[in-house]
Design an enzyme around this catalytic site. Structure first.
Site, short mmCIF file in Angstrom:
data_model
loop_
_atom_site.label_atom_id
_atom_site.label_comp_id
_atom_site.label_asym_id
_atom_site.label_seq_id
_atom_site.Cartn_x
_atom_site.Cartn_y
_atom_site.Cartn_z
N HIS A 148 -32.04 25.38 17.33
CA HIS A 148 -32.10 25.08 15.69
C HIS A 148 -33.54 24.68 15.05
O HIS A 148 -34.17 24.24 14.56
CB HIS A 148 -31.58 24.08 14.56
CG HIS A 148 -30.62 24.63 13.58
ND1 HIS A 148 -30.75 25.61 12.94
CD2 HIS A 148 -30.46 23.43 12.51
CE1 HIS A 148 -30.34 25.71 11.83
NE2 HIS A 148 -30.20 24.25 11.43
N GLN B 288 -34.93 24.72 11.27
CA GLN B 288 -34.94 23.12 11.22
C GLN B 288 -36.04 22.01 11.54
O GLN B 288 -35.96 21.56 10.84
CB GLN B 288 -33.34 22.17 11.43
CG GLN B 288 -33.01 20.58 11.27
CD GLN B 288 -32.87 21.20 9.39
OE1 GLN B 288 -31.85 21.50 9.38
NE2 GLN B 288 -33.22 20.39 8.95
N ARG C 291 -27.03 33.40 12.78
CA ARG C 291 -26.75 32.15 12.62
C ARG C 291 -24.94 32.26 14.03
O ARG C 291 -24.00 33.43 13.66
CB ARG C 291 -26.63 31.34 12.06
CG ARG C 291 -24.89 29.93 12.30
CD ARG C 291 -25.09 28.93 11.27
NE ARG C 291 -26.02 28.48 10.98
CZ ARG C 291 -25.66 26.90 10.74
NH1 ARG C 291 -25.17 26.83 10.02
NH2 ARG C 291 -27.30 26.17 10.17
N1 NVA Z 1 -25.77 19.76 16.30
C1 NVA Z 1 -25.21 20.80 14.63
C2 NVA Z 1 -25.67 21.05 14.11
C3 NVA Z 1 -25.83 20.89 12.38
C4 NVA Z 1 -26.41 21.57 11.31
C5 NVA Z 1 -24.28 22.15 15.05
O1 NVA Z 1 -25.16 22.91 15.59
O2 NVA Z 1 -22.82 22.24 14.28
N1 CP Z 2 -28.72 21.66 8.91
C1 CP Z 2 -27.92 22.57 8.27
O1 CP Z 2 -28.02 23.99 9.69
O2 CP Z 2 -27.18 22.92 7.59
P1 CP Z 2 -26.04 23.96 7.36
O3 CP Z 2 -25.62 23.84 8.16
O4 CP Z 2 -25.38 23.48 5.90
O5 CP Z 2 -27.23 24.23 7.65
#
Ligand code: NVA
Ligand code: CP
Length: 306
Positions: free
Chosen positions: A129, A132, A102
């Site tokens: 993502h 997800q 990540r």
């Molecule tokens: N768009 C959000 C998704 C979090 C799971 C982010 O990148 O913070």
């Molecule tokens: N939806 C998701 O990726 O959640 P986290 O940021 O908690 O991993």
């Protein structure tokens, strides 16, 4: 060897194969059978950003598969002090069997994967993502909505919106994306989706009208207006996203059997009203749990295809 960096790299058949595998693994797990599909394998998990779901689901997932998870915060490894991505990748991949990352750069993720000797999984970047979205699609299938699927994504044209566009273009469903002016999904991603849509017959529409976008959809979804790393833009964003909250009025525009999905974390009475969140709380937390099951399937799939 395959990586899991973006849905763009996968065919509909491959994606459906992973969904079926996830259903099978979920069923086994739910009946108390933890099959060791990856005995003694190590998954390294590199995080340069916060996480609840991604961390817990990957770590628990690899344990349940018979392996071990290594949590590596970028603050604790030399990557955070400027060690090149490629060197980090060569070293970690020489010692482990799979890597999840990540970070805030899809480009860096791709550089990392290019020199990795083991499969690399995208656990969220600035652009996508994908894990997800696989959990979201599994949830849609479990709720019996995959036929005649019509999704409305309301809000920021961010990593989630782009991933929805990518999934729609591969699976061939209808997707309306409604974002405020200036927050639309980037043109290069939409162009790539258009190419895939010609084959899959997906229909993707980007608009600035959230009410119209929701009409007759059977899935309404959104994401935070302020993604990780955008905290300084919060005040401006809260103003710019006025009118984009998914509330009961918007849900009423959708079809009768519609569900609401949210990748979480959710901010009540901003991107989604408290009322809508509470009404769809069951499906939202089923969606979150599905992160575990789908990611186990993704890991098993990548491990088998080495
Ligand atoms: N768009 C959000 C998704 C979090 C799971 C982010 O990148 O913070
Ligand atoms: N939806 C998701 O990726 O959640 P986290 O940021 O908690 O991993």
């Amino acid at each position: 060897m395959k990586h899991f960096l973006t849905i763009a790299d996968y065919s509909k058949d491959e994606l459906m194969h992973i969904i079926s595998l996830a259903k099978k693994i979920k069923k086994e797990t739910k009946s108390g059978i933890y099959k060791k599909y990856m005995p003694n394998k190590t998954l390294a998990m590199i995080f340069t950003k916060s996480s609840t779901r991604t961390r817990v689901s990957f770590e628990t997932g690899i344990y349940q598969l018979g392996g071990t998870g290594l949590f590596l915060s970028s603050n604790d490894i030399q990557l955070g002090r400027g060690e090149p991505v490629e060197d980090t990748s060569k070293v970690i991949s020489s010692m482990t069997d799979m890597i999840m990352i990540r970070n805030d750069s899809q480009k860096e993720l791709e550089q990392f994967a290019k020199v990795s000797s083991v499969p690399v999984i995208n656990g969220l970047t600035d652009k996508f993502h994908p894990v997800q979205l696989m959990a979201d699609y599994l949830t849609i299938c479990e709720y019996g909505l995959e036929k005649n699927l019509k999704v409305a994504y309301i809000g920021d044209g961010n990593n989630m919106a782009s991933s929805w566009a990518m999934l729609a273009s591969k699976m061939g469903f209808e997707l309306n994306i409604a974002s405020p002016v200036g927050y639309e999904v980037s043109k290069d991603i939409l162009d790539l989706c258009d190419k895939f849509s010609k084959i899959s017959r997906a229909k993707i529409v980007q608009t600035n009208d959230p009410q119209k976008a929701s009409e007759n959809c059977n899935v309404i979804t959104t994401d935070t207006w302020v993604s990780m790393g955008q905290e300084q833009e919060k005040q401006k964003r809260l103003k710019d996203f006025q009118g984009f909250m998914v509330d009961t009025n918007m849900m009423n525009k959708a079809s009768k059997d519609a569900i609401f999905l949210h990748c979480l974390p959710a901010y009540r009475d901003l991107e989604v009203s408290l009322e809508v969140f509470e009404k769809y709380d069951k499906v939202i937390f089923d969606e979150a749990e599905n992160r575990l099951h789908i990611q186990k399937a993704i890991m098993v799939y990548l491990d088998k295809n080495r």
